[in-house]
Design a protein around this motif. Structure first.
Motif, mmCIF file in Angstrom:
data_model
loop_
_atom_site.group_PDB
_atom_site.id
_atom_site.type_symbol
_atom_site.label_atom_id
_atom_site.label_comp_id
_atom_site.label_asym_id
_atom_site.label_seq_id
_atom_site.Cartn_x
_atom_site.Cartn_y
_atom_site.Cartn_z
ATOM 1 N N HIS A 7 0.433 4.578 9.824
ATOM 2 C CA HIS A 7 1.582 3.683 9.957
ATOM 3 C C HIS A 7 2.445 4.066 11.157
ATOM 4 N N MET A 8 2.636 5.350 11.382
ATOM 5 C CA MET A 8 3.432 5.774 12.537
ATOM 6 C C MET A 8 2.776 5.341 13.837
ATOM 7 N N LYS A 9 1.452 5.460 13.894
ATOM 8 C CA LYS A 9 0.735 5.024 15.089
ATOM 9 C C LYS A 9 0.859 3.509 15.264
ATOM 10 N N GLN A 10 0.738 2.773 14.170
ATOM 11 C CA GLN A 10 0.830 1.317 14.216
ATOM 12 C C GLN A 10 2.180 0.840 14.733
ATOM 13 N N TYR A 11 3.256 1.540 14.321
ATOM 14 C CA TYR A 11 4.606 1.103 14.681
ATOM 15 C C TYR A 11 5.191 1.861 15.874
ATOM 16 N N GLY A 12 4.364 2.631 16.568
ATOM 17 C CA GLY A 12 4.810 3.309 17.779
ATOM 18 C C GLY A 12 5.838 4.391 17.544
ATOM 19 N N VAL A 13 5.699 5.126 16.452
ATOM 20 C CA VAL A 13 6.662 6.149 16.057
ATOM 21 C C VAL A 13 6.078 7.534 16.319
ATOM 22 N N LYS A 14 6.823 8.382 16.996
ATOM 23 C CA LYS A 14 6.347 9.752 17.247
ATOM 24 C C LYS A 14 6.558 10.599 16.003
ATOM 25 N N ARG A 44 7.995 5.732 0.431
ATOM 26 C CA ARG A 44 8.384 6.682 1.473
ATOM 27 C C ARG A 44 8.153 6.150 2.883
ATOM 28 N N ILE A 45 7.156 5.296 3.073
ATOM 29 C CA ILE A 45 6.817 4.828 4.414
ATOM 30 C C ILE A 45 7.712 3.677 4.888
ATOM 31 N N ALA A 46 8.469 3.079 3.998
ATOM 32 C CA ALA A 46 9.200 1.840 4.316
ATOM 33 C C ALA A 46 10.024 1.906 5.602
ATOM 34 N N PRO A 47 10.849 2.940 5.852
ATOM 35 C CA PRO A 47 11.665 2.918 7.073
ATOM 36 C C PRO A 47 10.868 3.026 8.368
ATOM 37 N N VAL A 48 9.626 3.484 8.299
ATOM 38 C CA VAL A 48 8.791 3.565 9.513
ATOM 39 C C VAL A 48 8.505 2.178 10.061
ATOM 40 N N THR A 49 8.472 1.167 9.200
ATOM 41 C CA THR A 49 8.193 -0.201 9.642
ATOM 42 C C THR A 49 9.334 -0.787 10.475
ATOM 43 N N LEU A 50 10.452 -0.075 10.587
ATOM 44 C CA LEU A 50 11.549 -0.488 11.460
ATOM 45 C C LEU A 50 11.334 -0.009 12.897
ATOM 46 N N SER A 51 10.234 0.726 13.137
ATOM 47 C CA SER A 51 9.882 1.259 14.459
ATOM 48 C C SER A 51 10.973 2.153 15.062
ATOM 49 N N PRO A 52 11.448 3.150 14.318
ATOM 50 C CA PRO A 52 12.343 4.132 14.935
ATOM 51 C C PRO A 52 11.558 4.957 15.943
ATOM 52 N N GLU A 53 12.245 5.727 16.755
ATOM 53 C CA GLU A 53 11.535 6.517 17.761
ATOM 54 C C GLU A 53 10.733 7.654 17.131
ATOM 55 N N MET A 54 11.225 8.219 16.026
ATOM 56 C CA MET A 54 10.552 9.345 15.394
ATOM 57 C C MET A 54 10.594 9.217 13.875
ATOM 58 N N ALA A 55 9.687 9.939 13.217
ATOM 59 C CA ALA A 55 9.695 10.054 11.751
ATOM 60 C C ALA A 55 9.049 11.383 11.385
ATOM 61 N N THR A 56 9.454 11.935 10.270
ATOM 62 C CA THR A 56 8.852 13.185 9.820
ATOM 63 C C THR A 56 7.493 12.919 9.180
ATOM 64 N N LEU A 57 6.576 13.846 9.413
ATOM 65 C CA LEU A 57 5.235 13.770 8.832
ATOM 66 C C LEU A 57 4.905 15.145 8.268
ATOM 67 N N THR A 58 5.047 15.306 6.962
ATOM 68 C CA THR A 58 4.757 16.586 6.317
ATOM 69 C C THR A 58 3.263 16.664 6.044
ATOM 70 N N THR A 59 2.626 17.736 6.521
ATOM 71 C CA THR A 59 1.165 17.790 6.483
ATOM 72 C C THR A 59 0.634 18.694 5.367
ATOM 73 N N GLY A 60 1.241 18.588 4.194
ATOM 74 C CA GLY A 60 0.748 19.333 3.045
ATOM 75 C C GLY A 60 1.738 19.308 1.905
ATOM 76 N N SER A 61 1.285 19.762 0.747
ATOM 77 C CA SER A 61 2.137 19.840 -0.437
ATOM 78 C C SER A 61 2.741 21.233 -0.544
ATOM 79 N N VAL A 62 3.901 21.307 -1.222
ATOM 80 C CA VAL A 62 4.591 22.588 -1.318
ATOM 81 C C VAL A 62 5.477 22.594 -2.553
ATOM 82 N N ASN A 63 5.587 23.759 -3.199
ATOM 83 C CA ASN A 63 6.586 23.918 -4.252
ATOM 84 C C ASN A 63 7.967 23.798 -3.627
ATOM 85 N N PHE A 64 8.835 23.047 -4.275
ATOM 86 C CA PHE A 64 10.143 22.722 -3.693
ATOM 87 C C PHE A 64 11.190 22.926 -4.782
#
Length: 270
Positions: A131-138, A93-113
């Motif tokens: 990882h988001m902090k490392q790659y400068g992603v908001k 799931r984290i792989a595209p964050v290493t491309l340093s996009p400007e933003m990425a979603t960060l879900t802060t919990g589990s949920v029935n889906f």
């Protein structure tokens, strides 16, 4: 109020072309849909990737191709998903964050889906945030239940994410918080002062929640990931059609729509 930021969630991981033949799946289709949404008034594009057979993937190479194609045509804020699809590992799931996009979603919990569980352990959430902090992603703090707001606050206290925070309230998912005005107001009143927020209504809740978001001073996410219909029984012709409607309604209500430059300023993206 600030100008309205419209996010276009083009593809997601669950919808198929059988559900709506206009769903963009190939990188070329996704990039073309993003450009059309930019023309219609979107300033953020929320990206999921698919393999040629339509299977969801977090493959970094596919995301890279999509991002490059979008950037060739317009200045949309690129926001990648770290949700991927139910059952994917944190490492996938984290792989595209290493491309340093400007933003990425960060879900802060589990949920029935629906019939599954969208699992996000405390360990995984911190892993994504680091990882988001490392790659400068908001991060866009993606919340499906009210307790996820408090988890985001704890992560600020740990130094894992920085203020000002931006939240996306995903409402109407079967198994999660219903998409009602009362629940939306509860979300808005719970987040820290100085935060920005958007609302993503799932299915039939998309339009009423979007209008509420406009009126309450928040921002709005629409697109095929969340809803494939323009109105009951009528499939939407494109993601851009859904974006255009929100832009038109917002302007008619006296609230102008932000372009990507203005959206970056509102969100604190340098």
């Amino acid at each position: 109020m600030n100008k309205l930021i419209i996010t276009a969630a083009l593809t997601g991981a669950e919808v198929t072309k059988k559900d709506n033949p206009k769903l963009p799946v190939a990188p070329e289709e996704i990039a073309a849909a993003a450009y059309q949404c930019w023309q219609a008034g979107a300033s953020i594009v929320h990206l999921h990737a698919r393999y040629p057979d339509g299977t969801p993937t977090q493959d970094k190479k596919i995301y890279k191709k999509i991002i490059e194609m979008v950037k060739q045509e317009c200045d949309l804020i690129i926001q990648v998903s770290t949700g991927g699809a139910v059952g994917m590992t944190a490492e996938e799931r984290i792989a595209p964050v290493t491309l340093s996009p400007e933003m990425a979603t960060l879900t802060t919990g589990s949920v029935n889906f629906g019939e599954g569980v969208f699992y996000n352990s405390p360990e995984d959430i911190e892993y994504f945030a680091m990882h988001m902090k490392q790659y400068g992603v908001k991060p866009e703090i993606e919340v499906f239940e009210i307790g996820m707001v408090e988890t985001a606050n704890r992560m600020v206290n740990k130094g894992l994410i920085n203020r000002p925070l931006h939240f996306d309230f995903v409402m109407g998912v079967p198994g999660a918080i219903p998409g009602t005005l009362k629940n939306l107001i509860n979300f808005v009143e719970t987040i820290p002062a100085g935060s920005t927020w958007s609302v993503a209504g799932i299915g039939r809740t998309e339009l009423p929640l979007a209008i509420m978001g406009i009126i309450l001073g928040g921002h709005v996410r629409v697109g095929f990931e969340d809803n494939i219909y323009y109105k009951k029984g009528v499939p939407a012709k494109s993601n851009a059609q859904l974006v255009e409607r929100i832009a038109r309604i917002s302007r008619e209500l006296g609230r102008e729509v932000a372009n990507p430059v203005e959206a970056r300023e509102i969100l604190g993206i340098s």
